[in-house]
Design an enzyme around this catalytic site. Structure first.
Site, PDB file in Angstrom:
ATOM      1  N   THR A  32       0.744  -1.066  -0.085  1.00 52.60           N
ATOM      2  CA  THR A  32      -0.034  -0.235   0.071  1.00 52.60           C
ATOM      3  C   THR A  32       0.972   1.214   0.071  1.00 52.60           C
ATOM      4  OG1 THR A  32      -1.509  -1.051   1.331  1.00 52.60           O
ATOM      5  CG2 THR A  32      -1.693   1.130   1.236  1.00 52.60           C
ATOM      6  N   GLU A  65       9.618  -7.262  -2.195  1.00 52.52           N
ATOM      7  CA  GLU A  65      10.452  -5.944  -2.995  1.00 52.52           C
ATOM      8  C   GLU A  65      11.675  -6.228  -3.353  1.00 52.52           C
ATOM      9  OE1 GLU A  65       8.591  -5.566   0.031  1.00 52.52           O
ATOM     10  OE2 GLU A  65       6.807  -4.262  -0.631  1.00 52.52           O
ATOM     11  N   ARG A 115       5.254   7.191   0.526  1.00 53.39           N
ATOM     12  CA  ARG A 115       4.590   6.825   1.594  1.00 53.39           C
ATOM     13  C   ARG A 115       5.504   6.739   2.596  1.00 53.39           C
ATOM     14  NH1 ARG A 115       2.588   0.543   3.253  1.00 53.39           N
ATOM     15  NH2 ARG A 115       3.237   0.775   5.299  1.00 53.39           N
ATOM     16  N   ASN A1011      -4.613  -8.665   3.869  1.00 46.69           N
ATOM     17  CA  ASN A1011      -4.255  -7.093   4.197  1.00 46.69           C
ATOM     18  C   ASN A1011      -4.513  -5.966   3.184  1.00 46.69           C
ATOM     19  OD1 ASN A1011      -4.620  -5.284   6.516  1.00 46.69           O
ATOM     20  ND2 ASN A1011      -2.464  -4.746   5.881  1.00 46.69           N
TER      21      ASN A1011
END
Lengths: 1199, 333
Positions: A32, A65, A115, A1011
């Site tokens: 996210t 990642e 973020r 999630n």
């Protein structure tokens, strides 16, 4: 050339649209707020969409990642046009490869939805901390400040990297831009092709590794040349700004949209200028534009190419008249001389001054400030304050804006009432429930307006911190000119309150402007509604001259077969009374869009929506607002006055949506928050709650055992306690022998119940006389609420049963253990939380938990309120979340501390033995701690020791005091989902299991990344559909249990509460008791399976019955007595896999989208089940000597 | 020996047909039915209500929990090519029609007027040799009159007949006050065949759990009586073909139905019990019986014991108890 297409898209889609078209390979991993970009790429690939070269990009989901970066690097090094999408910690995991890619001058663009980074707490929201953390890697950084820019810059970055060879990070503000829906003009494929130089693409391929003309790249270099070699790239960085500007100029020629490395807006003779990156620039542009009309000489520099920072271009855009500059960074760099952009600007101006190239007569005054961390609002009021500060002789430096810093006094004050939004813009706020479809309807309205009228539209959506019963607020703007206001609506012209309960609980008109329209979904009709409103709301309606409308949308939805989906109805009302479009035109467009949206879901769904639209208008009423507010209802306090001080002063503010107002001094300095705060948040999200029937109940405890939210509790107590019980308090004679005159009560915490119905589903006791009546039944809450609150109060006055008197080994017994995990914000009917709650009941008072990021860390640790709590003695689970990838290692750290401090404590105790009570020390060191009563006795001994140590008051005594708690054994658990255990944390899990240390790992296995919204993990079963596996997963799920068993020294269990609760209980207790590493895999049904959650336990049962989830226990300790350590706890499969699987949308979807593939995959999946079962049966037969022995187990068992 | 049969205009090699049931749920199953010897295959019923329910369920589950939490705004990929509605049924029908030689009859049960029309049309386009309208509903509404119920049958028939040009059969329930008249009206309205009778949902009650239990087992030979009666009564009176279904266990039931006047005899239970190849056993039994009695064609057998041809036609009309009482008196005493 085709005319450009105008559409409405989210920022993420606008970026991915380009990235997909100009790449051949995407290696991805969900995080996210960037996940959507990766999901779209995967979806487009599965739909066969092609890039500009006519081929379908390869989209590969990686395990982390770090893995994605490695794959990107590899694909680039072999010549493919490659990209990835990421954010936050994800970008940090890529750092090593970023250096490599940049050092090797590799043309590539990474797209980042910028973020925050986890520091004192995790945040999924937007700021530039992540991109700032990779400034040293050598990547160029190009920023976008709007959705349109995100689309455009994605292409400009790609074009520039191909020519300049420096890889780019293209970033934009997470959520604020990535999730904003806005109108934009798409770049036609022809234009994209013109921007992407085919020769340069071929050159990129040509630089790839190729055995036909081999070379070596990636050498190890020594002191003799590394330094010089590092300097070879300088010319590439030097020329990059010019290349980017050339590309921008070419792009402007093609599209008419003109950009510069630094874009200056404002007065040509500005004296005060702000320098800023990202969406905040748009706020400043609006503010500067307005202030100019007020005669102020102000301007703003929007930084697009952040790295390499071109001093030359920057100096060029600064007006020669500028006297004061402030630089705003959306980052905090603790301890630095300033944040990165500030440092860049200071350096550039200082150097220019020194070089004599400064256009201004003197060096301007430069200040720097921080704003907008974690998507903190940055409004025109704040922008004005920043500009106003520059008027001062000594403006504040290193300031903050948007918060109240009463500790370091860094913050600037601002006038929150400053509002410059033009009247021509319709500003609408919609307050809804996640489940009622409000957000979907608003996104739809934006599409309708944005794509079929000349009007512009913008939407931004705010969600709350809970996954069930969550509130959503949609901020939607419509207007005749482009709308780039990257801040929430504070003066709405329309407010839609889609649930009446919000009007009773919060100030829904707080952000209503004067004369606004207020639409309320109300169960009370036009004659009754006014009297049902809180007096403060009535007064607000009068004071703000509000036009007030009501509709009973819930009734219309029910009458028209829409269930609880009031979205279409409220959307119709909005169009009918907001005046955005003529009413008839709006209705026609709604219907058109219904057809488009629901067409593929069947004619039926379309028709129902049509009927709902038609019935809406007849049932929409305008209310004549009385002149006076005479209401008798008051808004209730957010929390009880009995709540602790911190909860009242801090938590309650966050709960009320006023967390922005909390000053710095009110917040904990190091991220430490009190436990057990969900108990103060009575959310009342379900209108139906379970009601207990004592006469039918067999007191089995099943309902309490499965309750995901810890709202069903039982106690037994002497009958005499009932003397002062409320009249409605229910009890029954306890049905156990040896407990005369003892009553049993099962109490439901009705205000905390989510209405999931799992308790009723699992209840085995049925009325002997009445059909359909069980010992627990869902009934309306409203009629019993008052009496149940009195009952709960009385129930709480009865002490919890003594843990040493409770039978831990039975499901029935566990209902009497106090849950120390309660009222979490997980989805209603969550399949994970019953295990978590059970763990807290069994070991909670000595539990220390390492929780991987994911659902469990969110419902476990997302503020404002958290569910981990403590008992009357003040003991309870100590919980922490480090990261996603490192949880096993993090938990191992807990173990090492416990082992070391136990060792230190024993050593000190022995040294101090003579000074305290020698017998006591011996007992403490030697006493067993296997049972509750033994642990209780040890606690008493340790307390005695501590008392003696306090009196002793020596240095050693103090040292022992600091570690004495470790003398009571701790239960160390490492918990997370399958995304962690099977993928990103897999190597850590593996290593920790191999460590031989006494740790317990609980994997809440939902077989998907829950999630982040349902992406495939290596636990996802064959044939199931998930994001990144739209065509059904072709590979069987990893058998983590067998992997762990292969070590021989690991206790392994696979459990499913819905199939065999007793085995669940046994396995968790055995795992905890086993002195080495344990791994428990818990089947957790999930909303991402596409099931009716009230059937979750039934699905667990079927998962076991079909052999998909065989229940097993592997206990190495049994091997020592030559017993077979492998126990198969479930019977041979009795049903076919499909009889379980096709109850779930994740499997069923494929049978509808790709029937042949589904059939084939299900056939293979059945074979996998059959063969796995054969292996398990084989393992379960024979003696223990078939399994290899392990020295560590033997040693531990001896201890 | 001539077994050929004409069923609502379809030329069949013999009169034994696989009725609508789970065996026709897959292409493989349909092929096995053909290989087993079925003269025609009636596919399992497409229930409009199920499709509607599934659509709603898909729609609900796709959206459940979405747009609620910032990190998980959806849980499933947005699959464009979602096959809802009758697509999978029609695909199977299309594949079956192309893969097997025997006629494939599609079976349909709808709850809305447009459902009957739309799906019937699509089934014809998918290659169905005929349609069987499985008009199946428990008339639980106490305000629904028998006239309304009967009219609904006629309306559905008319609607479908005006939509398709393949033959249309009606699978009927036996619960009409005037079964004969109803059959006649349907015949006059253009029904190409009547299938007698549907086995109705007749739930049981679990006295332990106090729950209503769905109960639909395989049919047994004892159940042939009602269809047998009505086929015997209707044979020769209608233009429509008559299909007998229910209770076929052995060749005996096939023979009885044919004697009563059935054009075809349908079975699922026997095939579920013994496998699709049991069709051959039924046919061989019929053959043996015919050989023993020197019948040379099924046509000769058909209707031999129907009301119009039986020695004592009154036996079909008088109620059972009268016959029992009569037989109580010995002719010889």
């Amino acid at each position: 050339m085709k005319p450009s297409q105008v559409t409405t898209l989210e920022g993420n889609e606008a970026v991915a649209y380009i990235a997909y078209r100009v790449n051949e390979v995407c290696a991805i991993y969900p995080i996210t707020p960037s996940s959507t970009m990766a999901e779209l790429a995967d979806q487009w690939a599965s739909e066969g969409k092609t890039n500009i070269w006519g081929n379908i990009p390869l989209v590969v989901e990686m395990q982390s990642e770090g893995g994605a970066a490695g794959t990107v690097h590899g694909a680039l090094q072999t010549g493919a046009m490659t990209t990835t999408f990421t954010a936050s910690q994800g970008l940090l995991l890529m750092i090593p490869n970023l250096y490599k890619m940049a050092g090797e001058l590799t043309s590539a663009v990474l797209h980042v939805a910028a973020r925050s980074l986890a520091a004192q707490g995790l945040s999924i929201f937007g700021d530039h901390s992540d991109v700032a953390a990779v400034r040293q890697t050598g990547f160029a950084q190009l920023a976008s400040s709007t959705v349109q820019e995100g689309h455009d810059m994605a292409l400009l970055a790609q074009a520039s990297t191909l020519e300049g060879r420096i890889p780019f990070i293209h970033f934009f503000d997470g959520f604020r831009t990535s999730h904003e829906v806005n109108k934009l003009t798409l770049i036609p494929d022809e234009t994209i092709r013109m921007m992407i130089d085919a020769e340069q693409v071929r050159a990129h391929r040509g630089r790839g590794l190729n055995p036909d003309h081999p070379f070596i790249r990636g050498t190890a270099q020594n002191p003799d040349i590394y330094f010089q070699a590092r300097e070879t790239v300088n010319p590439f960085y030097a020329q990059l700004p010019s290349i980017v500007q050339q590309k921008m100029d070419a792009f402007a020629e093609l599209t008419g949209r003109s950009y510069h490395l630094f874009d200056y807006f404002g007065h040509p003779e500005a004296e005060r200028v702000v320098v800023i990156i990202g969406s905040g620039a748009q706020t400043l542009i609006e503010t500067v534009t307005y202030l100019q009309t007020q005669g102020e000489k102000v301007g703003v520099v929007n930084v697009r190419l952040c790295l390499p920072f071109s001093a030359e271009h920057f100096i060029k855009v600064l007006p020669a008249t500028v006297k004061a500059i402030t630089v705003l960074d959306r980052i905090k760099s603790p301890g630095a001389t300033g944040e990165p952009l500030y440092a860049d600007v200071v350096t550039v101006l200082a150097e220019a001054y020194a070089n004599g190239t400064l256009p201004t007569p003197a060096i301007p005054r430069i200040t720097g400030g921080r704003y907008g961390l974690s998507s903190k609002e940055f409004t025109p009021a704040m922008a004005k304050s920043v500009l106003d500060e520059l008027k001062k002789d000594k403006p504040k430096n290193h300031f903050t804006i948007g918060i109240d810093d009463d500790v370091s006094h860094s913050s600037l004050e601002y006038d929150a009432a400053f509002d410059i939004e033009p009247d021509e813009v319709v500003r609408a706020l919609f307050i809804g429930l996640g489940a009622d479809g409000t957000v979907g309807a608003n996104k739809n309205s934006i599409k309708i307006i944005g794509e079929s009228t000349p009007l512009y539209a913008q939407g931004y959506f705010v969600y709350d911190s809970k996954k069930s019963g969550s509130r959503t607020v949609s901020h939607v703007r419509f207007g005749p000119n482009p709308i780039n206001s990257p801040y929430l609506i504070h003066s709405a012209s329309f407010i839609g309150c889609h649930q009446f309960v919000f009007a009773e609980k919060i100030d829904v008109l707080e952000n209503a402007g004067h004369g606004a329209t207020f639409l309320l979904n109300s169960p009370y009709g036009p004659d009754e509604v006014w009297d049902r409103l809180p007096r403060s709301l009535q007064q607000e309606i009068i004071d703000k001259d509000i036009r007030f409308y009501v509709i009973d949308a819930s009734k219309v939805a029910l009458d028209t077969g829409m269930g609880n989906r009031t979205n279409t109805i409220m959307q119709t009302c909005f169009f009918a009374i907001s005046g955005v479009l003529p009413r008839e035109e709006a209705i026609a467009k709604i219907k058109e869009s219904i057809k488009k949206t629901y067409g593929k879901k069947g004619e039926d769904v379309v028709k129902k929506n049509y009927i709902a639209v038609d019935q809406t208008l007849a049932r929409l009423y305008k209310i004549d607002v009385p002149k006076e507010a005479k209401g008798t209802i008051d808004l209730p306090p957010t929390v009880s006055s009995k709540a602790p001080e911190f909860v009242q002063q801090v938590t309650a503010m966050m709960m009320a949506g006023k967390g922005d107002q909390l000053p710095v001094s009110m917040l904990p300095i190091d991220g430490t928050y009190p436990s057990g705060t969900t108990q103060w948040e009575k959310r009342n999200i379900s209108a139906f709650v379970p009601i207990w029937e004592p006469d039918i109940c067999i007191q089995c405890g099943n309902c309490s055992f499965v309750c995901p939210h810890g709202v069903i509790r039982s106690k037994f107590y002497p009958e005499t306690r009932l003397k002062n019980a409320p009249e409605a308090f229910k009890s029954a004679q306890i049905n156990a022998r040896g407990f005369p005159d003892t009553r049993y009560t099962l109490q439901v915490y009705v205000e905390d119940c989510t209405g999931c119905n799992l308790c009723v589903e699992v209840c085995p006791a049925k009325s002997l006389q009445q059909s359909g009546v069980k010992a627990i039944n869902m009934k309306p809450k409203e009629p019993i609420l008052k009496q149940e609150l009195a009952n709960i109060r009385f129930f709480e006055s009865i002490p919890f049963n003594d843990r040493s008197k409770v039978d831990f080994s039975s499901v029935r017994g566990t209902q009497f253990l106090e849950p120390l995990f309660e009222f979490s914000g997980a989805c209603a009917g969550c399949g994970e939380t019953p295990y978590v709650r059970l763990l807290s009941q069994l070991f909670g008072d000595r539990l220390i938990m390492a929780n991987a990021t994911g659902c469990s860390s969110i419902y476990g640790g997302n503020l404002p309120t958290t569910p981990w709590t403590k008992n009357a003695e003040g003991r309870g689970p100590a919980w922490s979340n480090s990261l996603f990838e490192d949880n096993a290692e993090f938990g191992l750290g807990f173990r090492l501390t416990a082992d070391k401090h136990l060792e230190v404590a024993i050593q000190l105790a022995l040294e101090l033995k003579g000074a305290v009570n020698p017998a006591l020390v011996d007992q403490i060191i030697e006493a067993p701690q296997a049972t509750e009563s033994q642990i209780r006795d040890q606690r008493i001994r340790v307390a005695e020791l501590k008392a003696a140590l306090i009196i002793l008051d020596t240095e050693k005594a103090k040292d022992l005091l600091s570690v004495a708690d470790h003398l009571v054994h701790r239960s160390i658990w490492i918990m997370g989902g399958d995304g962690w255990a099977y993928d990103i944390g897999s190597s850590g899990v593996d290593h920790v299991l191999a460590s031989g240390r006494n740790i317990n790992i609980l994997v809440l296995d939902t077989e998907v990344y829950s999630n982040t919204g349902g992406q495939m993990s290596k636990s996802t079963p064959m044939g199931a559909v998930a994001k990144f596996a739209a065509g059904g997963k072709p590979v069987a799920k990893k058998d983590l249990a067998l992997q762990a068993i292969s070590y021989g020294s690991v206790y392994v269990a696979r459990i499913a509460m819905g199939a065999n609760p007793q085995q669940t209980l046994l396995a968790l207790r055995e795992a905890e008791a086993y002195p080495g590493p344990s791994l428990v895999l818990a089947y957790s049904h999930c909303i991402a399976h596409g099931i009716n959650m009230e059937h979750g336990l039934k699905q667990q049962d079927l998962a076991v019955a079909c052999g998909h989830w065989p229940l097993i226990r592997y206990n190495p300790a049994l091997r020592e007595s030559d017993r077979n350590p492998f126990v198969l706890d479930s019977p041979r499969p009795a049903i076919k896999l499909k009889d379980y699987a096709f109850n779930e949308l994740r499997y069923k979807m494929l049978s509808r989208s790709h029937p042949a593939e589904s059939e084939e995959l299900m056939k293979l999946a059945q074979q996998v089940v059959n063969q796995k079962w054969e292996i398990y049966e084989e393992m379960a037969s024979g003696s223990g000597s078939r399994f290899h022995p392990d020295a560590s187990v033997k040693q531990k068992s001896k201890k | 020996m001539d077994f050929t049969t004409n069923y609502m205009g379809l030329k069949l090699l013999h009169p034994i047909v696989a009725s609508a049931g789970p065996l026709s749920g897959t292409l493989d199953g349909i092929k096995r039915l053909e290989d087993g010897g079925a003269a025609a295959v009636v596919m399992f019923s497409l229930f409009e209500e199920n499709i509607r329910h599934e659509n709603e369920a898909f729609s609900h589950l796709m959206e459940s929990g979405t747009q609620s939490f910032a990190e998980s705004l959806s849980y499933f990929p947005d699959v464009d090519s979602f096959h809802v509605g009758p697509d999978s049924y029609l695909n199977l029908l299309r594949q079956a029609s192309e893969s097997v030689e025997v006629p494939v009859i599609a079976s349909l049960n709808c709850v809305t007027g447009e459902g009957w029309i739309d799906y019937a049309k699509q089934m014809q386009q998918a290659g169905a040799s005929g349609l069987e309208l499985n008009i199946y509903s428990v008339e639980a509404d106490l305000d629904a009159t028998s006239e309304e119920v009967e009219q609904r049958y006629l309306d559905i028939l008319a609607a479908v007949k005006s939509t398709v040009n393949i033959p249309v059969a009606l699978k009927l329930s036996p619960f009409f006050s005037a079964m004969g008249h109803m059959a006649k009206r349907l015949d006059q309205a253009g029904a190409d065949a009547l299938v007698l009778f549907n086995r109705f949902y007749q739930p049981d009650i679990d006295i332990q759990a106090l729950e209503v239990k769905p109960s639909l087992g395989l049919s047994s030979a004892g159940e042939i009586r009602l269809p047998l009666l009505w086929i015997a009564l209707l044979h020769g009176k209608l233009n429509a073909s008559l299909a007998a279904t229910r209770g076929v266990e052995k060749p005996d039931e096939v023979i009885k139905y044919l004697l009563a006047g059935a054009d075809v005899v349908m079975t699922t239970s026997a095939l579920l019990r013994h496998g699709p190849s049991y069709m051959t056993v039924l046919l061989d039994g019929l053959k043996a019986w015919m050989e023993a009695r020197r019948f040379s064609s099924v046509a000769q057998v058909r209707g031999g014991m129907s009301r119009s041809k039986v020695a004592n036609p009154g036996a079909f009309e008088r109620a059972n108890y009268i016959r029992e009482l009569e037989s109580f008196q010995s002719a010889y005493i």
